[in-house]
Scaffold this motif. Structure first.
Motif, PDB file in Angstrom:
ATOM      1  N   SER A   1       0.847  -1.197   0.000  1.00  0.00           N
ATOM      2  CA  SER A   1       0.000   0.000   0.000  1.00  0.00           C
ATOM      3  C   SER A   1       0.885   1.251   0.000  1.00  0.00           C
ATOM      4  CB  SER A   1      -0.901   0.011   1.229  1.00  0.00           C
ATOM      5  OG  SER A   1      -0.128   0.258   2.381  1.00  0.00           O
ATOM      6  N   ALA A   2       0.344   2.353  -0.546  1.00  0.00           N
ATOM      7  CA  ALA A   2       1.124   3.604  -0.578  1.00  0.00           C
ATOM      8  C   ALA A   2       1.440   4.063   0.845  1.00  0.00           C
ATOM      9  CB  ALA A   2       0.349   4.678  -1.340  1.00  0.00           C
ATOM     10  N   GLU A   3       0.527   3.793   1.799  1.00  0.00           N
ATOM     11  CA  GLU A   3       0.772   4.184   3.199  1.00  0.00           C
ATOM     12  C   GLU A   3       1.987   3.435   3.749  1.00  0.00           C
ATOM     13  OE1 GLU A   3      -2.151   3.299   2.015  1.00  0.00           O
ATOM     14  OE2 GLU A   3      -3.512   4.981   2.402  1.00  0.00           O
TER      15      GLU A   3
ATOM     16  N   ALA B   1       5.187   4.748   2.153  1.00  0.00           N
ATOM     17  CA  ALA B   1       5.571   6.070   2.668  1.00  0.00           C
ATOM     18  C   ALA B   1       6.201   5.912   4.049  1.00  0.00           C
ATOM     19  CB  ALA B   1       4.349   6.982   2.736  1.00  0.00           C
TER      20      ALA B   1
ATOM     21  N   PHE C   1       3.862  10.652   1.593  1.00  0.00           N
ATOM     22  CA  PHE C   1       2.722   9.900   1.067  1.00  0.00           C
ATOM     23  C   PHE C   1       2.193  10.564  -0.210  1.00  0.00           C
ATOM     24  CE2 PHE C   1      -1.854   9.444   0.633  1.00  0.00           C
ATOM     25  CZ  PHE C   1      -1.942   8.069   0.469  1.00  0.00           C
ATOM     26  N   GLN C   2       2.042  11.892  -0.158  1.00  0.00           N
ATOM     27  CA  GLN C   2       1.518  12.626  -1.324  1.00  0.00           C
ATOM     28  C   GLN C   2       2.425  12.422  -2.533  1.00  0.00           C
ATOM     29  OE1 GLN C   2      -1.307  13.760  -1.159  1.00  0.00           O
ATOM     30  NE2 GLN C   2      -1.686  15.463   0.209  1.00  0.00           N
TER      31      GLN C   2
ATOM     32  N   HIS D   1       2.201   8.863  -3.843  1.00  0.00           N
ATOM     33  CA  HIS D   1       0.908   8.684  -4.489  1.00  0.00           C
ATOM     34  C   HIS D   1       0.908   9.324  -5.894  1.00  0.00           C
ATOM     35  CE1 HIS D   1      -3.302   7.861  -4.642  1.00  0.00           C
ATOM     36  NE2 HIS D   1      -3.566   9.114  -4.956  1.00  0.00           N
TER      37      HIS D   1
ATOM     38  N   ASP E   1       3.069   7.230  -8.238  1.00  0.00           N
ATOM     39  CA  ASP E   1       2.354   6.002  -8.616  1.00  0.00           C
ATOM     40  C   ASP E   1       1.359   6.294  -9.735  1.00  0.00           C
ATOM     41  OD1 ASP E   1       3.537   4.596  -6.616  1.00  0.00           O
ATOM     42  OD2 ASP E   1       1.725   4.292  -5.417  1.00  0.00           O
ATOM     43  N   GLU E   2       0.602   7.373  -9.550  1.00  0.00           N
ATOM     44  CA  GLU E   2      -0.424   7.719 -10.527  1.00  0.00           C
ATOM     45  C   GLU E   2       0.195   7.937 -11.897  1.00  0.00           C
ATOM     46  OE1 GLU E   2      -3.401   6.729  -9.048  1.00  0.00           O
ATOM     47  OE2 GLU E   2      -3.973   8.114 -10.643  1.00  0.00           O
TER      48      GLU E   2
END
Ligand code: DC
Length: 231
Positions: free
Chosen positions: A156-158, A161, A181-182, A185, A188-189
């Protein structure tokens, strides 16, 4: 005949643990190691040094030219924290290449088709006897679709991070977990939704979600998969 040289492809998003897995496998099997993310990071660094702007419609021709003529060398070290020494135009650059900013630049240039084309042959040239472990986003889908073993590591991204946060804290580098995290994220996008070679598991990849696993568990699972395939 390079197509008889075994390839283990290890793909996944940043922070999934694929770098550790790839480096472990290359030591274990005494295979060469391709860190394809480093190539995109080096293109980003070379482009910045030439004063190119990478955000908003970067100059595709100039970037493709940089990728085609990238003057780089890689050499394994015995340091697990920094397994590859690398040079750009003869100068050691790994401390610049490993920053989070260089990762963002890499993700920007990686969305440019001329850069991906420009790095294609260079990546394939790493396939040398006795074998290759190839670490990246499209190793199993585009660069080595015939790889003997394909591992896709995710988390997971969490969780990713938090891992990065702990790594940086360990090095006394202060960052906010939220900002990390931002940034993960957003990266990833961009990597998942780009038109050329987006980040995705190959249909025949073994997918391992390491969100709730420690690195020993991940390495054990990977080892079991590779042993079954390669012996
Ligand atoms: O694995 P890394 O964090 O060093 O990769 C940096 C960036 O490079 C990543 O955001 C996406 C891009 N990349 C890619 O598009 N294709 C690859 N095979 C490897 C990396």
């Amino acid at each position: 005949m390079t197509d008889q040289i075994p390839v283990i492809a290890v793909d996944g998003p940043s922070g999934s643990g694929k770098g550790v897995v790839a480096s472990y496998l290359s030591t274990q099997y005494e295979y060469h190691l391709l860190d394809s993310g480093a190539l995109y990071r080096l293109v980003g660094l070379a482009a910045r040094r030439q004063g190119l702007v990478l955000e908003n419609r970067p100059d595709q021709e100039a970037l493709g030219d940089i990728a085609q003529h990238l003057d780089v060398t890689f050499a394994p070290t015995n340091d697990p924290e920094n397994p590859l020494a690398m040079t750009l135009n003869g100068e050691r650059v790994e401390s610049e290449v490993r920053t989070d900013e260089a990762g963002v630049d890499a993700s920007l240039v990686a969305a440019v088709p001329s850069v991906r084309d420009g790095l294609f042959e260079l990546q394939q040239s790493f396939r040398q006897s006795p074998g290759l472990v190839a670490d990246g986003r499209d190793m199993g889908t585009v660069i080595f679709p015939e790889a003997d073993v394909k591992i896709f590591l995710t988390a997971s991204a969490e969780a990713r991070a938090e891992r990065r946060y702990n790594q940086l804290k360990h090095k006394d580098i202060g960052v906010s977990l939220h900002d990390l995290f931002q940034s993960i994220h957003a990266r990833d996008e961009r990597d998942r939704t780009r038109e050329v070679s987006p980040l995705r598991p190959a249909d025949d990849a073994f997918v391992i979600d390491s969100t709730d696993m420690d690195i020993e568990e991940v390495l054990n699972q990977v080892q079991a998969i590779v042993t079954e395939r390669l012996g």
